[in-house]
Design a protein around this motif. Structure first.
Motif, PDB file in Angstrom:
ATOM      1  N   PRO A  27       0.835  -1.196   0.000  1.00 31.55           N
ATOM      2  CA  PRO A  27       0.000   0.000   0.000  1.00 31.55           C
ATOM      3  C   PRO A  27       0.876   1.254   0.000  1.00 31.55           C
ATOM      4  O   PRO A  27       2.062   1.194   0.333  1.00 31.55           O
ATOM      5  N   ARG A  31      -1.241   5.029   3.333  1.00 29.93           N
ATOM      6  CA  ARG A  31      -2.048   3.915   3.854  1.00 29.93           C
ATOM      7  C   ARG A  31      -1.285   3.123   4.904  1.00 29.93           C
ATOM      8  O   ARG A  31      -1.855   2.697   5.905  1.00 29.93           O
ATOM      9  N   GLU A  87      -6.387  -4.987   4.226  1.00 26.88           N
ATOM     10  CA  GLU A  87      -6.211  -3.912   3.247  1.00 26.88           C
ATOM     11  C   GLU A  87      -6.108  -4.475   1.832  1.00 26.88           C
ATOM     12  O   GLU A  87      -6.652  -3.920   0.887  1.00 26.88           O
ATOM     13  N   ARG A  88      -5.405  -5.598   1.678  1.00 25.59           N
ATOM     14  CA  ARG A  88      -5.290  -6.242   0.357  1.00 25.59           C
ATOM     15  C   ARG A  88      -6.657  -6.702  -0.138  1.00 25.59           C
ATOM     16  O   ARG A  88      -6.973  -6.555  -1.314  1.00 25.59           O
ATOM     17  N   ALA A  91      -8.511  -3.687  -1.239  1.00 24.55           N
ATOM     18  CA  ALA A  91      -7.946  -3.142  -2.487  1.00 24.55           C
ATOM     19  C   ALA A  91      -8.370  -3.985  -3.678  1.00 24.55           C
ATOM     20  O   ALA A  91      -8.586  -3.456  -4.775  1.00 24.55           O
TER      21      ALA A  91
END
Length: 94
Positions: A27, A31, A87-88, A91
């Motif tokens: 990120p 982030r 977060e992945r 995303a």
């Protein structure tokens, strides 16, 4: 008398190609800073709430040493991997 024959692979055989493992993109720095803060702030707050009464009489340098000795491993090995994984996933949805 016997002759042993050695058979070689045909010259046209293609070598096996291994696929390179893909590394997920990191990120952005903004982030990562937000994720780090999301892990560190609640962990430090909880550590102070739980250990504050026991460490209150210690000098500030020793209190900080004890707190960081506990907080850094929790954040590094438990919370950050979970937050980066989340977060992945977020995303990928976009």
């Amino acid at each position: 008398m016997t002759t042993d024959t050695i058979t070689a692979a045909p010259a046209t055989a293609a070598p096996a190609v291994l696929a390179a493992p893909t590394t997920p993109a990191m990120p952005s720095a903004h982030r990562r800073a937000l994720l780090t803060w999301l892990a560190v702030y609640p962990t430090i707050t909880a550590a102070f709430l739980l250990l504050g009464p026991y460490l209150g009489s210690l000098p500030i340098a020793l209190r900080t040493l004890v707190m960081t000795a506990l907080v850094v491993p929790v954040v590094s090995y438990a919370l950050m991997p979970l937050l980066l994984k989340a977060e992945r996933k977020l995303a990928r949805r976009k």
